[in-house]
Design a protein around this motif. Structure first.
Motif: not given
Length: 209
Positions: A77-78, A80-81, A84-85, A128-130
């Motif tokens: 998650i971390l 990727v997130y 994307m952030h 992580g794409l959230y």
């Protein structure tokens, strides 16, 4: 000049997060928490030798399993997130950032490139794409479909069917081609690892509930 700078910055950022993702994936938390909670390697004397959540639960206990599951999700998650952030949309580098933690888990630099199957971490990278949740929901739906509706056993064949069909669905229904390419790479890594795994492959059984 500004366009060249932007391109170099984008490339540098993509390479950085791809490397961070791979290193993050290379930490095998089943081994870490196995040593911490029960002072042993939870992969010893197992059929598949997989340093993943299942063996952490079975051989390390509930807390070892829970901690392994959470950390295997977070290490996907971390990176990727974080990548994307702040971006207006996914670019070509998200393909590699998505695949990097899975590659790290399967071929960990800290463990002589002998890792796990990458299943929990692959769910992590898609989470992580959230707020773009379609790929992880499609993967989860395929897993539930082949677990409780069209029941495929043993797990080797169920996992193979899950990732194959989820990838096809993401290609058809995903809104971002770079994310779809990332899903292809993730599935190729997981299915390649499955085919290389030393566990005995029993005959496939399919039952409709």
């Amino acid at each position: 000049m500004g366009k060249i700078y932007t391109t170099r910055w984008t490339m540098g950022r993509g390479i950085f997060y791809t490397m961070i993702g791979y290193v993050s994936g290379s930490v095998l938390y089943a081994k870490v928490f196995g040593k911490l909670f029960c002072q042993k390697d939870v992969t010893e004397d197992t059929i598949d030798g997989n340093p993943g959540t299942t063996n952490a639960f079975l051989n390390g206990g509930i807390w070892c399993g829970i901690c392994t599951l959470l950390c295997d999700l977070l290490k996907g998650i971390l990176p990727v997130y974080a990548y994307m952030h702040g971006l207006p949309g996914a670019d070509i580098w998200i393909t590699f950032v998505l695949a990097a933690p899975v590659a790290g888990h399967i071929f960990p630099v800290f463990h002589r490139f002998r890792g796990g199957k990458g299943i929990a971490v692959s769910f992590g990278v898609l989470l992580g794409l959230y707020p773009y949740m379609k790929p992880v929901l499609l993967l989860a739906c395929c897993f539930l479909l082949f677990s409780f509706v069209i029941v495929i056993t043993p797990n080797y064949h169920k996992t193979f069917a899950t990732y194959l069909f989820a990838t096809i669905l993401v290609l058809f229904f995903g809104k971002n081609s770079y994310v779809s390419l990332g899903m292809i790479l993730i599935s190729a890594l997981v299915l390649g690892k499955l085919m290389l795994c030393r566990e005995e492959r029993e005959e496939i059984k399919v039952k409709l509930l």
